[in-house]
Structures are given as C-alpha cells and as structure tokens.
Design an enzyme around this catalytic site. Structure first.
Site, PDB file in Angstrom:
ATOM      1  N   ALA A  66       0.576  11.235  -7.967  1.00 30.84           N
ATOM      2  CA  ALA A  66       0.989   9.917  -8.447  1.00 30.84           C
ATOM      3  C   ALA A  66      -0.204   8.986  -8.303  1.00 30.84           C
ATOM      4  O   ALA A  66      -1.057   9.171  -7.427  1.00 30.84           O
ATOM      5  CB  ALA A  66       2.166   9.420  -7.620  1.00 30.84           C
ATOM      6  N   GLY A 111       2.433  14.518  -6.796  1.00 28.53           N
ATOM      7  CA  GLY A 111       3.304  14.507  -7.974  1.00 28.53           C
ATOM      8  C   GLY A 111       2.884  15.525  -9.033  1.00 28.53           C
ATOM      9  O   GLY A 111       3.722  16.021  -9.785  1.00 28.53           O
ATOM     10  N   GLU A 114       4.324  18.654  -7.947  1.00 25.72           N
ATOM     11  CA  GLU A 114       5.784  18.568  -8.134  1.00 25.72           C
ATOM     12  C   GLU A 114       6.164  18.744  -9.607  1.00 25.72           C
ATOM     13  O   GLU A 114       7.179  19.360  -9.929  1.00 25.72           O
ATOM     14  CB  GLU A 114       6.294  17.229  -7.573  1.00 25.72           C
ATOM     15  CG  GLU A 114       6.181  17.211  -6.047  1.00 25.72           C
ATOM     16  CD  GLU A 114       6.466  15.848  -5.438  1.00 25.72           C
ATOM     17  OE1 GLU A 114       5.760  14.886  -5.787  1.00 25.72           O
ATOM     18  OE2 GLU A 114       7.397  15.739  -4.623  1.00 25.72           O
ATOM     19  N   GLU A 134       0.944  14.161   0.663  1.00 28.00           N
ATOM     20  CA  GLU A 134       1.644  12.894   0.901  1.00 28.00           C
ATOM     21  C   GLU A 134       1.630  12.432   2.351  1.00 28.00           C
ATOM     22  O   GLU A 134       1.476  11.245   2.630  1.00 28.00           O
ATOM     23  CB  GLU A 134       3.100  12.987   0.407  1.00 28.00           C
ATOM     24  CG  GLU A 134       3.257  12.835  -1.100  1.00 28.00           C
ATOM     25  CD  GLU A 134       3.103  14.139  -1.873  1.00 28.00           C
ATOM     26  OE1 GLU A 134       2.564  15.122  -1.303  1.00 28.00           O
ATOM     27  OE2 GLU A 134       3.499  14.183  -3.041  1.00 28.00           O
TER      28      GLU A 134
HETATM   29  N1  DAK Z   1      -4.433   8.082  -8.080  1.00 22.09           N
HETATM   30  C1  DAK Z   1      -5.311   7.229  -8.636  1.00 22.09           C
HETATM   31  N2  DAK Z   1      -6.562   7.584  -8.964  1.00 22.09           N
HETATM   32  C2  DAK Z   1      -6.962   8.828  -8.702  1.00 22.09           C
HETATM   33  C3  DAK Z   1      -6.093   9.778  -8.122  1.00 22.09           C
HETATM   34  C4  DAK Z   1      -4.774   9.357  -7.807  1.00 22.09           C
HETATM   35  N3  DAK Z   1      -3.859  10.185  -7.282  1.00 22.09           N
HETATM   36  N4  DAK Z   1      -6.779  10.925  -7.976  1.00 22.09           N
HETATM   37  C5  DAK Z   1      -7.993  10.719  -8.461  1.00 22.09           C
HETATM   38  N5  DAK Z   1      -8.141   9.452  -8.905  1.00 22.09           N
HETATM   39  C6  DAK Z   1      -9.307   8.839  -9.511  1.00 22.09           C
HETATM   40  C7  DAK Z   1     -10.345   8.498  -8.459  1.00 22.09           C
HETATM   41  O1  DAK Z   1     -10.040   7.260  -7.854  1.00 22.09           O
HETATM   42  C8  DAK Z   1     -11.603   8.429  -9.298  1.00 22.09           C
HETATM   43  O2  DAK Z   1     -11.620   7.212 -10.012  1.00 22.09           O
HETATM   44  P1  DAK Z   1     -12.995   6.352 -10.131  1.00 22.09           P
HETATM   45  O3  DAK Z   1     -13.440   6.134  -8.742  1.00 22.09           O
HETATM   46  O4  DAK Z   1     -13.913   7.271 -10.905  1.00 22.09           O
HETATM   47  O5  DAK Z   1     -12.594   5.131 -10.888  1.00 22.09           O
HETATM   48  C9  DAK Z   1     -11.376   9.539 -10.332  1.00 22.09           C
HETATM   49  O6  DAK Z   1      -9.967   9.770 -10.350  1.00 22.09           O
HETATM   50  C10 DAK Z   1     -12.078  10.835  -9.980  1.00 22.09           C
HETATM   51  O7  DAK Z   1     -11.688  11.181  -8.661  1.00 22.09           O
HETATM   52  P2  DAK Z   1     -12.758  11.510  -7.494  1.00 22.09           P
HETATM   53  O8  DAK Z   1     -14.036  10.780  -7.727  1.00 22.09           O
HETATM   54  O9  DAK Z   1     -12.064  11.316  -6.211  1.00 22.09           O
HETATM   55  O10 DAK Z   1     -13.013  13.065  -7.783  1.00 22.09           O
HETATM   56  P3  DAK Z   1     -13.392  14.179  -6.725  1.00 22.09           P
HETATM   57  O11 DAK Z   1     -13.723  15.385  -7.512  1.00 22.09           O
HETATM   58  O12 DAK Z   1     -14.421  13.680  -5.742  1.00 22.09           O
HETATM   59  O13 DAK Z   1     -12.055  14.457  -5.900  1.00 22.09           O
HETATM   60  C11 DAK Z   1      -9.699  14.848  -5.633  1.00 22.09           C
HETATM   61  C12 DAK Z   1     -10.942  15.001  -6.543  1.00 22.09           C
HETATM   62  C13 DAK Z   1      -8.482  15.301  -6.456  1.00 22.09           C
HETATM   63  C14 DAK Z   1      -9.838  15.750  -4.414  1.00 22.09           C
HETATM   64  C15 DAK Z   1      -9.572  13.372  -5.183  1.00 22.09           C
HETATM   65  O14 DAK Z   1      -9.658  12.538  -6.348  1.00 22.09           O
HETATM   66  C16 DAK Z   1      -8.295  13.068  -4.483  1.00 22.09           C
HETATM   67  O15 DAK Z   1      -8.147  13.367  -3.297  1.00 22.09           O
HETATM   68  N6  DAK Z   1      -7.372  12.414  -5.200  1.00 22.09           N
HETATM   69  C17 DAK Z   1      -6.128  11.937  -4.628  1.00 22.09           C
HETATM   70  C18 DAK Z   1      -5.177  13.078  -4.360  1.00 22.09           C
HETATM   71  C19 DAK Z   1      -3.903  12.547  -3.793  1.00 22.09           C
HETATM   72  O16 DAK Z   1      -3.835  12.197  -2.603  1.00 22.09           O
HETATM   73  N7  DAK Z   1      -2.956  12.361  -4.677  1.00 22.09           N
HETATM   74  C20 DAK Z   1      -1.727  11.600  -4.392  1.00 22.09           C
HETATM   75  C21 DAK Z   1      -0.745  12.504  -3.764  1.00 22.09           C
HETATM   76  S1  DAK Z   1       0.645  11.589  -3.270  1.00 22.09           S
HETATM   77  C22 DAK Z   1       7.164   8.522  -4.950  1.00 22.09           C
HETATM   78  C23 DAK Z   1       7.379   9.855  -5.054  1.00 22.09           C
HETATM   79  C24 DAK Z   1       6.345  10.717  -5.141  1.00 22.09           C
HETATM   80  C25 DAK Z   1       5.048  10.280  -5.081  1.00 22.09           C
HETATM   81  C26 DAK Z   1       4.833   8.941  -5.004  1.00 22.09           C
HETATM   82  C27 DAK Z   1       5.870   8.060  -4.938  1.00 22.09           C
HETATM   83  N8  DAK Z   1       8.213   7.632  -4.851  1.00 22.09           N
HETATM   84  C28 DAK Z   1       9.410   8.082  -4.223  1.00 22.09           C
HETATM   85  C29 DAK Z   1       7.966   6.258  -5.038  1.00 22.09           C
HETATM   86  C30 DAK Z   1       3.957  11.180  -5.131  1.00 22.09           C
HETATM   87  C31 DAK Z   1       2.875  10.935  -4.383  1.00 22.09           C
HETATM   88  C32 DAK Z   1       1.666  11.673  -4.584  1.00 22.09           C
HETATM   89  O17 DAK Z   1       1.426  12.282  -5.595  1.00 22.09           O
END
Ligand code: DAK
Length: 260
Positions: A66, A111, A114, A134
């Site tokens: 997400a 997400g 998921e 998460e």
């Molecule tokens: N959200 C926003 N931007 C993201 C992103 C994300 N999840 N993942 C990557 N990006 C963006 C980065 O900010 C970066 O943007 P700029 O800095 O270039 O503007 C661009 O994508 C490239 O990412 P990186 O520079 O970080 O690329 P790397 O190769 O160095 O790293 C990575 C790749 C996938 C390991 C890293 O980007 C990363 O750790 N990303 C975040 C992964 C993560 O934690 N995802 C979120 C999981 S939590 C809900 C229910 C469910 C959910 C939410 C709410 N409700 C009940 C309300 C679900 C939650 C989740 O999914």
C-alpha cells in the site's frame, strides 16, 4: 468502465491482462488503484468470453505494498474504511467465475503480496520477493493477509513472515507453497499465458465450479465441504460440456467444449 489511469487492461479473447501501472513508485497501491480494479471486475463479471485474468505490474515490482505516503495520515476510521473497500475487491476476485493468475514480477510486499494471494494461482520470476512488512511499520496486514497467508502456507510459516516482517525470495516462496511456479529469466508472462491456455482448454463451468468448491469448501467443516462439492459435482452433469467431454473421451477425440 471507469477511466483507467493507474492500471491498464487489455482483453485478448478469453484472456484479460491487468497491469498495475505506477512503476516510479513500484506500483504502490492507493485507494484509486482498487477503485479502478473494481470497475474492471464489473466489466469482467458481465463478460462471458474472458475466462482467465492475469494480473501483473509494470516495471520491477508487482506491487511494493500500500502507498505509505497515502496511508501514513489515516485515522482509525479512515483505515477501517480503506480496508473494507479493498477486502471487498479482493473477495470479489475469489468469487468471480474467472481464474486469476498473478504474474509476480519482482517485489510483492504488504498489500502487493495480499493482492497476489487473492489470485487463484501465482507465478514468480527469479527476482521476486514476497513479504508482509506491516509490523515493521506499526500495523498488521489489513487486506486479509493474515488469513490468506495462513490458509496458503500454514500457521508456522505465516506467523514467521508476519511477526518477523522479513521478505522471502522466489525459491523459498515456491518451497512453502506460496507460488505455483518460478519462471526462467524474462519468461514470466510466457509462463502466465501458458498456464492460462491450459485452463481455457478445459470446460469453463467445470473450471469455475472447481474454483468455487475449493474456495467455499476451505471455509466449511469437512462434512459441509463435501456436501458443497457433491452439489457442484451433480450440477456438472446438467452441462453440455460434461456430455461432450465424456463422449469425446469414449470416441477418442479432443472435446469441443461450448461453455454451457
Ligand atoms: N509506498 C509509497 N512509495 C513507495 C512504496 C510504497 N509502499 N514502495 C516504494 N515506493 C517508492 C519509493 O519511495 C521510491 O520513490 P522515490 O523516492 O523514487 O520518489 C520508489 O518507489 C522506488 O523505491 P526505492 O528507491 O525504495 O527502491 P529500492 O529498490 O531501493 O527498494 C523496496 C525497493 C521495495 C525494498 C523499498 O521501496 C521498500 O521497502 N518499499 C516499501 C515496502 C513496504 O513497506 N510496503 C508497505 C507494506 S505495508 C490497510 C490495510 C493494508 C495495508 C495498509 C492499510 N488498512 C486496513 C488501512 C497494507 C499495508 C502495506 O502494504
């Protein structure tokens, strides 16, 4: 169909390709991605021709979760509504009479993982990483990830993934039964289409009943699940394709299914 801005949708006969198209942010998922996906599902529900839907991501990720910048300021009520909408969309994919294949090209985190788990089948490429990070962000998986992961890989591995928040690679995902297949370098879409073509060769009603029996049955106790299967099994005998499939076998020829 709603105007699509964040996903692409392309129908080719019996196969529909959906691509999440936000490569600059690794296909981070916002509310609007799911609004668009839901509108594509509306269209697919009314489409009798499409039988298999392949979902993939543009660029080097399937979806890195997400969108953190979008969800960081949500309050409890907003988070609950966000989750409610998205879980309904994912549930819809499980109940539609189409087969969903996730072609998981790179990161499938939070997400994104998921979304892939709500598909019926998953193909990974060698660089794919799955994870539910998460708890490292102060939340738990909220798009039913705790439930689907546990059903797919069992309590032991699901707890390890959720509680450690660590990512696993393609080989490990295959080993624990999270993915069906790992594609060779550059071959993920070919593998997804190959699998789709194997499915569309079979009788469409039987395929959708098979999906339904498994998806509904896993929520029931064993006796009720067997009853559920028995009813669907019986209904197959009311189809033209059952007659054709068995007649073709007896006549030693390829069946010509008409999807009725
Ligand atoms: N959200 C926003 N931007 C993201 C992103 C994300 N999840 N993942 C990557 N990006 C963006 C980065 O900010 C970066 O943007 P700029 O800095 O270039 O503007 C661009 O994508 C490239 O990412 P990186 O520079 O970080 O690329 P790397 O190769 O160095 O790293 C990575 C790749 C996938 C390991 C890293 O980007 C990363 O750790 N990303 C975040 C992964 C993560 O934690 N995802 C979120 C999981 S939590 C809900 C229910 C469910 C959910 C939410 C709410 N409700 C009940 C309300 C679900 C939650 C989740 O999914």
């Amino acid at each position: 169909m709603t105007d699509l801005k964040e996903i692409l949708c392309e129908k080719q006969g019996k196969i529909c390709l959906i691509k999440i198209n936000k490569p600059k942010v690794l296909n981070a998922l916002t509310h609007s991605v799911f609004v668009e996906l839901n509108s594509v599902l509306d269209d697919l529900e009314a489409d009798d021709e499409v039988r298999v839907v392949i979902i993939t991501g543009e660029g080097r990720a399937f979806a890195a979760g997400a969108d953190i910048s979008f969800m960081k300021d949500l309050d409890a009520q907003g988070a609950k509504e966000f989750a409610k909408h998205i879980t309904c969309v994912l549930r819809r994919m499980e109940s539609l009479d189409k087969v969903f294949i996730a072609a998981v090209n790179g990161y499938a985190l939070g997400g994104g993982c998921e979304l892939a788990m709500a598909c019926d089948l998953r193909i990974a490429d060698k660089h794919t990483q799955f994870g539910l990070p998460e708890t490292s962000l102060g939340i738990i998986p909220g798009f039913s990830g705790t439930q689907r992961l546990t059903r797919l890989v069992g309590l032991t591995r699901a707890k390890e993934m959720v509680l450690t928040a660590e990512r696993i690679n393609a080989e490990e995902s295959y080993r624990i039964g999270l993915v069906n297949k790992i594609a060779d370098e550059g071959m993920i879409m070919d593998e997804a289409y190959k699998m789709a073509k194997k499915i569309i060769k079979n009788a469409s009603i039987a395929v959708s009943y098979g999906k339904e029996a498994i998806n509904r049955g896993i929520q029931l106790d064993m006796d009720s699940a067997i009853d559920y299967e028995k009813n669907l099994f019986g209904l197959c005998f009311a189809t033209a394709d059952q007659k054709e499939g068995m007649t073709a076998f007896v006549e030693k020829r390829t069946p010509n299914f008409i999807n009725r």
